[in-house]
Design a protein around this motif. Structure first.
Motif, PDB file in Angstrom:
ATOM      1  N   THR A  89      23.586  50.344  77.088  1.00  0.00           N
ATOM      2  CA  THR A  89      22.381  49.166  77.681  1.00  0.00           C
ATOM      3  C   THR A  89      21.603  48.564  76.655  1.00  0.00           C
ATOM      4  N   GLY A  90      20.748  46.979  76.825  1.00  0.00           N
ATOM      5  CA  GLY A  90      20.112  46.254  75.550  1.00  0.00           C
ATOM      6  C   GLY A  90      18.763  46.757  75.739  1.00  0.00           C
ATOM      7  N   THR A  91      18.019  46.973  74.488  1.00  0.00           N
ATOM      8  CA  THR A  91      16.305  47.640  74.572  1.00  0.00           C
ATOM      9  C   THR A  91      15.809  47.973  75.382  1.00  0.00           C
ATOM     10  N   GLU A  92      16.031  45.882  76.706  1.00  0.00           N
ATOM     11  CA  GLU A  92      15.273  45.285  77.877  1.00  0.00           C
ATOM     12  C   GLU A  92      15.472  46.433  78.414  1.00  0.00           C
ATOM     13  N   SER A  93      16.374  47.112  78.740  1.00  0.00           N
ATOM     14  CA  SER A  93      16.761  48.055  80.610  1.00  0.00           C
ATOM     15  C   SER A  93      15.316  48.951  80.592  1.00  0.00           C
ATOM     16  N   GLY A  94      15.292  49.471  81.677  1.00  0.00           N
ATOM     17  CA  GLY A  94      13.825  49.849  82.051  1.00  0.00           C
ATOM     18  C   GLY A  94      14.401  50.653  82.842  1.00  0.00           C
ATOM     19  N   ALA A  95      13.470  51.524  83.407  1.00  0.00           N
ATOM     20  CA  ALA A  95      13.857  52.602  84.036  1.00  0.00           C
ATOM     21  C   ALA A  95      14.950  52.398  85.666  1.00  0.00           C
ATOM     22  N   ASP A  96      14.667  51.098  86.242  1.00  0.00           N
ATOM     23  CA  ASP A  96      15.376  50.880  87.121  1.00  0.00           C
ATOM     24  C   ASP A  96      16.615  51.181  87.183  1.00  0.00           C
ATOM     25  N   TYR A  97      17.333  50.574  85.176  1.00  0.00           N
ATOM     26  CA  TYR A  97      18.842  50.868  85.019  1.00  0.00           C
ATOM     27  C   TYR A  97      18.843  51.872  84.636  1.00  0.00           C
ATOM     28  N   ALA A  98      18.357  53.439  84.774  1.00  0.00           N
ATOM     29  CA  ALA A  98      18.864  55.014  84.704  1.00  0.00           C
ATOM     30  C   ALA A  98      19.418  54.486  85.862  1.00  0.00           C
ATOM     31  N   TYR A  99      17.873  54.385  86.628  1.00  0.00           N
ATOM     32  CA  TYR A  99      17.954  54.852  88.148  1.00  0.00           C
ATOM     33  C   TYR A  99      19.664  54.709  88.790  1.00  0.00           C
ATOM     34  N   ARG A 100      19.759  52.857  88.430  1.00  0.00           N
ATOM     35  CA  ARG A 100      20.966  52.461  89.493  1.00  0.00           C
ATOM     36  C   ARG A 100      21.970  52.993  87.979  1.00  0.00           C
ATOM     37  N   GLY A 101      22.180  53.355  87.132  1.00  0.00           N
ATOM     38  CA  GLY A 101      23.681  54.024  86.625  1.00  0.00           C
ATOM     39  C   GLY A 101      23.497  55.544  87.040  1.00  0.00           C
ATOM     40  N   TYR A 102      22.989  56.576  87.411  1.00  0.00           N
ATOM     41  CA  TYR A 102      23.042  57.579  87.650  1.00  0.00           C
ATOM     42  C   TYR A 102      23.257  57.803  88.547  1.00  0.00           C
ATOM     43  N   ILE A 104      25.313  55.201  89.921  1.00  0.00           N
ATOM     44  CA  ILE A 104      26.997  55.573  90.602  1.00  0.00           C
ATOM     45  C   ILE A 104      27.218  56.487  90.289  1.00  0.00           C
ATOM     46  N   GLY A 105      26.337  57.146  89.364  1.00  0.00           N
ATOM     47  CA  GLY A 105      27.884  58.233  88.697  1.00  0.00           C
ATOM     48  C   GLY A 105      27.414  58.369  87.122  1.00  0.00           C
ATOM     49  N   ALA A 106      26.816  57.450  86.551  1.00  0.00           N
ATOM     50  CA  ALA A 106      27.156  57.779  85.296  1.00  0.00           C
ATOM     51  C   ALA A 106      26.587  58.850  84.806  1.00  0.00           C
ATOM     52  N   ALA A 107      27.459  59.193  83.571  1.00  0.00           N
ATOM     53  CA  ALA A 107      27.141  60.305  83.083  1.00  0.00           C
ATOM     54  C   ALA A 107      26.062  60.373  81.803  1.00  0.00           C
ATOM     55  N   ASP A 108      25.422  59.225  81.082  1.00  0.00           N
ATOM     56  CA  ASP A 108      24.635  59.190  79.772  1.00  0.00           C
ATOM     57  C   ASP A 108      24.614  57.304  80.009  1.00  0.00           C
ATOM     58  N   PHE A 109      22.747  57.806  79.033  1.00  0.00           N
ATOM     59  CA  PHE A 109      22.927  56.284  78.293  1.00  0.00           C
ATOM     60  C   PHE A 109      23.120  56.428  77.127  1.00  0.00           C
ATOM     61  N   ILE A 110      23.234  55.321  76.551  1.00  0.00           N
ATOM     62  CA  ILE A 110      22.871  54.875  75.401  1.00  0.00           C
ATOM     63  C   ILE A 110      22.618  53.487  74.921  1.00  0.00           C
ATOM     64  N   ALA A 111      21.303  53.240  74.379  1.00  0.00           N
ATOM     65  CA  ALA A 111      20.707  52.161  74.447  1.00  0.00           C
ATOM     66  C   ALA A 111      21.236  51.701  72.486  1.00  0.00           C
ATOM     67  N   LYS A 112      21.281  49.843  72.754  1.00  0.00           N
ATOM     68  CA  LYS A 112      21.358  48.928  71.323  1.00  0.00           C
ATOM     69  C   LYS A 112      20.118  48.514  71.087  1.00  0.00           C
TER      70      LYS A 112
END
Length: 195
Positions: A89-102, A104-112
């Motif tokens: 994800t980009g630095t502008e992503s918020g908590a809604d990105y994490a919620y949405r990703g988890y 749908i089954g994402a295992a982890d996030f990493i930000a640019k």
């Protein structure tokens, strides 16, 4: 213990920007794994149906099918649903990105911007898990083959008892049949796993 190449899975890198793909490849090349590129969600899905991957590194913002939609499609397919996905994800992503990703089954996030050490460490964890799962599956299959050989031998003994005895020892035969039934139950889905 050195990793077995048969247990190694590739890494799928999905990003629509060539410079990001090059950067990811440079960061991940020290892991000495097969790296596969995809420039879109559609290409990623095709690649996943063609080969086994230990982990997917998936950019969230792409034209057409974005990272969330691609991840959701990966998780819907029986063949690919267990492959871990790291969303980028980009630095502008918020908590809604994490919620949405988890969700749908994402295992982890990493930000640019990406810290190369953090990315390699996260990917390496999933590579180790993939390797260990493959080794366990191989051991389980070998154990099942051994048990099937044992069951076959027991059945052959029962057949010999039936052929060679005009007056069959029904009590002894019933005991042997019960042993075989218990052994077969351990191989069936939902079996007790004990003999």
């Amino acid at each position: 213990m050195s990793p077995n190449l048969a247990d190694a899975g590739g890494i799928l890198i999905v990003d629509d920007m060539e410079e990001n793909l090059i950067a990811f490849e440079a960061v991940l090349s020290p892991l000495h794994q097969h790296l596969v590129r995809a420039r879109s969600g559609e290409q990623a899905l095709k690649a996943m149906l063609r080969q086994d991957f230990a982990v997917v590194l998936l950019d969230v913002r792409m034209p057409g099918m974005d990272g969330f939609e691609t991840a959701a499609n990966i998780k819907r397919l029986d063949q690919t649903k267990h492959v871990p996905i790291i969303l980028v994800t980009g630095t502008e992503s918020g908590a809604d990105y994490a919620y949405r990703g988890y969700a749908i089954g994402a295992a982890d996030f990493i930000a640019k911007p990406i810290d190369p050490w953090v990315l390699r460490t996260k990917v390496n964890v999933f590579l180790d898990l993939h390797r260990k799962n493959r080794q366990l599956a191989r051991r389980a299959a070998a154990g099942d083959a051994d048990r099937l050989t044992d069951i076959t031998e027991r059945l052959a003994q029962i057949e010999l008892l039936l052929r060679n005895r005009p007056e069959t020892d029904t009590a002894g035969l019933a005991d042997r049949i019960a042993e075989v039934e218990r052994a077969v139950e351990t191989l069936l889905p939902g079996g007790t796993g004990t003999e």
